[in-house]
Design a protein around this motif. Structure first.
Motif, PDB file in Angstrom:
ATOM      1  N   GLY B  14      62.067 -48.072 -87.350  1.00 11.08           N
ATOM      2  CA  GLY B  14      62.011 -48.671 -85.690  1.00 11.08           C
ATOM      3  C   GLY B  14      61.606 -48.269 -84.337  1.00 11.08           C
ATOM      4  O   GLY B  14      60.691 -48.276 -83.714  1.00 11.08           O
ATOM      5  N   LEU B  15      62.984 -48.451 -84.307  1.00  7.50           N
ATOM      6  CA  LEU B  15      63.080 -47.802 -83.336  1.00  7.50           C
ATOM      7  C   LEU B  15      63.414 -46.443 -82.567  1.00  7.50           C
ATOM      8  O   LEU B  15      62.803 -45.973 -81.207  1.00  7.50           O
ATOM      9  CB  LEU B  15      64.831 -47.401 -82.773  1.00  7.50           C
ATOM     10  CG  LEU B  15      65.534 -49.255 -82.509  1.00  7.50           C
ATOM     11  CD1 LEU B  15      66.886 -49.074 -82.825  1.00  7.50           C
ATOM     12  CD2 LEU B  15      64.893 -49.681 -81.907  1.00  7.50           C
ATOM     13  N   LEU B  17      60.438 -44.789 -83.891  1.00  2.76           N
ATOM     14  CA  LEU B  17      58.672 -44.839 -83.339  1.00  2.76           C
ATOM     15  C   LEU B  17      58.501 -45.443 -82.516  1.00  2.76           C
ATOM     16  O   LEU B  17      57.826 -45.132 -81.477  1.00  2.76           O
ATOM     17  CB  LEU B  17      57.934 -45.456 -84.481  1.00  2.76           C
ATOM     18  CG  LEU B  17      57.779 -45.144 -86.345  1.00  2.76           C
ATOM     19  CD1 LEU B  17      57.141 -46.469 -86.431  1.00  2.76           C
ATOM     20  CD2 LEU B  17      56.861 -44.291 -86.144  1.00  2.76           C
ATOM     21  N   LEU B  18      58.804 -46.441 -81.864  1.00  2.00           N
ATOM     22  CA  LEU B  18      59.033 -47.494 -80.430  1.00  2.00           C
ATOM     23  C   LEU B  18      59.223 -46.291 -79.616  1.00  2.00           C
ATOM     24  O   LEU B  18      58.540 -46.038 -78.660  1.00  2.00           O
ATOM     25  CB  LEU B  18      60.104 -48.436 -80.317  1.00  2.00           C
ATOM     26  CG  LEU B  18      59.354 -49.874 -80.628  1.00  2.00           C
ATOM     27  CD1 LEU B  18      60.324 -50.613 -81.057  1.00  2.00           C
ATOM     28  CD2 LEU B  18      57.982 -50.316 -80.580  1.00  2.00           C
ATOM     29  N   LEU B  19      60.473 -45.871 -79.671  1.00  4.45           N
ATOM     30  CA  LEU B  19      61.364 -44.609 -78.731  1.00  4.45           C
ATOM     31  C   LEU B  19      60.616 -43.147 -78.615  1.00  4.45           C
ATOM     32  O   LEU B  19      60.398 -42.654 -77.190  1.00  4.45           O
ATOM     33  CB  LEU B  19      62.479 -44.375 -78.932  1.00  4.45           C
ATOM     34  CG  LEU B  19      63.310 -45.849 -78.741  1.00  4.45           C
ATOM     35  CD1 LEU B  19      65.199 -45.569 -79.471  1.00  4.45           C
ATOM     36  CD2 LEU B  19      63.630 -46.417 -77.463  1.00  4.45           C
ATOM     37  N   TYR B  21      57.475 -43.259 -79.430  1.00  4.73           N
ATOM     38  CA  TYR B  21      56.243 -43.356 -78.903  1.00  4.73           C
ATOM     39  C   TYR B  21      55.773 -43.431 -77.469  1.00  4.73           C
ATOM     40  O   TYR B  21      55.887 -42.905 -76.284  1.00  4.73           O
ATOM     41  CB  TYR B  21      55.158 -44.849 -79.333  1.00  4.73           C
ATOM     42  CG  TYR B  21      53.719 -44.731 -78.566  1.00  4.73           C
ATOM     43  CD1 TYR B  21      52.818 -43.636 -78.839  1.00  4.73           C
ATOM     44  CD2 TYR B  21      53.269 -45.574 -77.860  1.00  4.73           C
ATOM     45  CE1 TYR B  21      51.205 -44.179 -78.484  1.00  4.73           C
ATOM     46  CE2 TYR B  21      52.844 -46.064 -77.491  1.00  4.73           C
ATOM     47  CZ  TYR B  21      51.687 -44.891 -77.689  1.00  4.73           C
ATOM     48  OH  TYR B  21      49.994 -45.267 -77.108  1.00  4.73           O
ATOM     49  N   ALA B  22      57.172 -44.083 -76.726  1.00  7.01           N
ATOM     50  CA  ALA B  22      57.244 -43.710 -75.254  1.00  7.01           C
ATOM     51  C   ALA B  22      57.513 -42.799 -74.881  1.00  7.01           C
ATOM     52  O   ALA B  22      57.179 -42.845 -73.739  1.00  7.01           O
ATOM     53  CB  ALA B  22      58.793 -44.863 -75.040  1.00  7.01           C
ATOM     54  N   ARG B  24      56.572 -40.048 -75.976  1.00  8.12           N
ATOM     55  CA  ARG B  24      55.456 -39.268 -75.530  1.00  8.12           C
ATOM     56  C   ARG B  24      54.570 -39.812 -74.504  1.00  8.12           C
ATOM     57  O   ARG B  24      53.955 -38.418 -73.355  1.00  8.12           O
ATOM     58  CB  ARG B  24      54.562 -39.378 -77.172  1.00  8.12           C
ATOM     59  CG  ARG B  24      53.264 -39.041 -77.533  1.00  8.12           C
ATOM     60  CD  ARG B  24      52.315 -39.509 -78.252  1.00  8.12           C
ATOM     61  NE  ARG B  24      51.238 -38.715 -78.521  1.00  8.12           N
ATOM     62  CZ  ARG B  24      49.823 -39.818 -77.763  1.00  8.12           C
ATOM     63  NH1 ARG B  24      50.643 -40.242 -77.496  1.00  8.12           N
ATOM     64  NH2 ARG B  24      49.117 -38.939 -78.123  1.00  8.12           N
ATOM     65  N   VAL B  25      54.950 -40.822 -74.364  1.00  8.23           N
ATOM     66  CA  VAL B  25      53.820 -41.515 -72.962  1.00  8.23           C
ATOM     67  C   VAL B  25      54.057 -40.731 -72.108  1.00  8.23           C
ATOM     68  O   VAL B  25      53.715 -40.672 -71.095  1.00  8.23           O
ATOM     69  CB  VAL B  25      53.487 -42.699 -73.524  1.00  8.23           C
ATOM     70  CG1 VAL B  25      53.226 -43.128 -71.912  1.00  8.23           C
ATOM     71  CG2 VAL B  25      52.496 -43.472 -74.210  1.00  8.23           C
ATOM     72  N   LEU B  28      54.193 -36.906 -71.221  1.00  2.19           N
ATOM     73  CA  LEU B  28      52.273 -36.517 -70.971  1.00  2.19           C
ATOM     74  C   LEU B  28      52.182 -37.949 -69.450  1.00  2.19           C
ATOM     75  O   LEU B  28      51.272 -36.590 -68.655  1.00  2.19           O
ATOM     76  CB  LEU B  28      51.497 -37.953 -71.787  1.00  2.19           C
ATOM     77  CG  LEU B  28      49.851 -37.480 -71.763  1.00  2.19           C
ATOM     78  CD1 LEU B  28      49.459 -36.140 -71.637  1.00  2.19           C
ATOM     79  CD2 LEU B  28      48.979 -38.914 -71.990  1.00  2.19           C
ATOM     80  N   GLN B  29      53.075 -38.536 -68.850  1.00  2.00           N
ATOM     81  CA  GLN B  29      52.770 -39.337 -67.879  1.00  2.00           C
ATOM     82  C   GLN B  29      53.009 -38.279 -66.740  1.00  2.00           C
ATOM     83  O   GLN B  29      52.424 -37.943 -65.528  1.00  2.00           O
ATOM     84  CB  GLN B  29      53.286 -40.602 -67.321  1.00  2.00           C
ATOM     85  CG  GLN B  29      52.603 -41.704 -66.504  1.00  2.00           C
ATOM     86  CD  GLN B  29      53.072 -43.204 -66.522  1.00  2.00           C
ATOM     87  OE1 GLN B  29      54.162 -43.092 -67.311  1.00  2.00           O
ATOM     88  NE2 GLN B  29      53.012 -43.939 -66.014  1.00  2.00           N
ATOM     89  N   LEU B  32      50.950 -34.681 -66.315  1.00  2.00           N
ATOM     90  CA  LEU B  32      49.760 -35.035 -65.372  1.00  2.00           C
ATOM     91  C   LEU B  32      49.960 -35.344 -63.971  1.00  2.00           C
ATOM     92  O   LEU B  32      49.637 -34.856 -63.242  1.00  2.00           O
ATOM     93  CB  LEU B  32      48.966 -36.406 -65.932  1.00  2.00           C
ATOM     94  CG  LEU B  32      48.252 -35.813 -67.539  1.00  2.00           C
ATOM     95  CD1 LEU B  32      48.203 -37.877 -68.267  1.00  2.00           C
ATOM     96  CD2 LEU B  32      47.244 -35.071 -66.912  1.00  2.00           C
ATOM     97  N   HIS B  33      50.583 -36.605 -63.165  1.00  2.07           N
ATOM     98  CA  HIS B  33      51.267 -36.803 -61.793  1.00  2.07           C
ATOM     99  C   HIS B  33      51.718 -35.232 -61.502  1.00  2.07           C
ATOM    100  O   HIS B  33      51.728 -35.058 -60.327  1.00  2.07           O
ATOM    101  CB  HIS B  33      52.311 -37.414 -62.033  1.00  2.07           C
ATOM    102  CG  HIS B  33      52.088 -38.887 -62.166  1.00  2.07           C
ATOM    103  ND1 HIS B  33      50.903 -39.364 -61.261  1.00  2.07           N
ATOM    104  CD2 HIS B  33      52.184 -39.981 -63.398  1.00  2.07           C
ATOM    105  CE1 HIS B  33      50.808 -40.663 -61.803  1.00  2.07           C
ATOM    106  NE2 HIS B  33      51.234 -40.708 -63.096  1.00  2.07           N
TER     107      HIS B  33
END
Lengths: 235, 44
Positions: B14-15, B17-19, B21-22, B24-25, B28-29, B32-33
């Motif tokens: 669970g952790l 997958l959550l962490l 994905y976080a 990854r975002v 990516l952010q 881009l910035h």
């Protein structure tokens, strides 16, 4: 990114991670061991808040899809995609933690009970939502098809919620909890909700930036209209 | 599978997958910035 936004982001994510760590501590060390199921019941503290928050992510997709159909603005499509990604993430965790719990408590990984079946359907519906998007080239058409799909897919959410109440199901409808267990499960809602909202907002922002960059690229003419003739050009 | 092992496995998955994905975002952010910040004012 401006400084106040960066500072807010740093505080938000640090706080969320701290709450997640505190929730983990509560689930493992603070909550008492359940008398019937034993240690395995501790999975509940992560499983249940994530399942409820998954419905919120599905609602975001539904709301943004309906808003797109009404206003035809691409910002709603960005939000729907971000919501669908988080819905798939949360549904994956719900299914995996549930399966591990089932293996330990019931003796098998999976059974075709109504709630489990509708939950698997929900995961598949939103996974397919994300899979069909790249297959449609026109952004407007992709947004329209996704919006209709996003509204229809939400119909499975009440089925997941009501299945254990209305149909005979091995999945418990509700369980009695000691006060310390109640506090632990309520605490877990905090990081799980903050993560869900933060991830949707952050992902929506990246989707918007990428979409605007693609639009800008598509608007640029292949040969600028006022370009000077080069040596190879015929007069 | 014992109860303690099941709990450890569930929280790890669970952790992760959550962490994951976080992360990854966030990456990516950040990319881009950084790309936006690198652009000249005329291009913005």
């Amino acid at each position: 990114m401006t400084f106040p936004r960066r500072a807010f982001g740093a505080v938000y994510w640090t706080g969320t991670l701290a709450l997640l760590a505190a929730g983990l501590y509560l689930a493992i060390f603070y909550a008492p061991t359940e008398s019937t199921m034993g240690e395995v019941q501790r999975i509940f503290y992560m499983h249940m808040p994530i399942a409820v928050t998954m419905f919120l992510a599905c609602f975001v997709v539904f709301f943004a899809s309906a808003a797109y159909l009404w206003q035809r603005r691409m910002i709603w499509d960005d939000l729907a995609q971000a919501g669908a990604e988080v819905a798939v993430l949360y549904a994956s965790i719900v299914l995996l933690t549930g399966m591990i719990w089932a293996r330990s408590a019931w003796g098998y990984w999976w059974t075709w009970s109504p709630r489990l079946t509708f939950s698997l359907m929900l995961w598949l519906l939103y996974l397919v939502y994300l899979m069909i998007r790249p297959s449609i080239e026109s952004p407007q058409r992709r947004a329209l098809v996704s919006a209709v799909y996003g509204v229809v897919a939400f119909l499975d959410v009440p089925l997941v919620y009501a299945s254990a109440k209305l149909l005979p199901d091995i999945h418990p409808e509700s369980i009695e909890l000691a006060p310390a267990m109640q506090r632990t499960v309520l605490f877990w809602f905090l990081p799980v909700l903050l993560l869900c909202m933060g991830l949707i907002v952050a992902r929506r922002r990246t989707i918007r930036i990428l979409r605007e960059a693609n639009e800008q690229r598509a608007d640029e003419p292949a040969i600028p209209p006022n370009a000077a003739p080069t040596a190879g050009d015929t007069p | 599978m014992t109860g303690a092992n099941a709990v450890a496995l569930a929280y790890t998955i669970g952790l992760a997958l959550l962490l994951g994905y976080a992360l990854r975002v966030w990456l990516l952010q950040r990319r881009l910035h950084r790309r936006i910040d690198e652009r000249s004012p005329q291009q913005r």
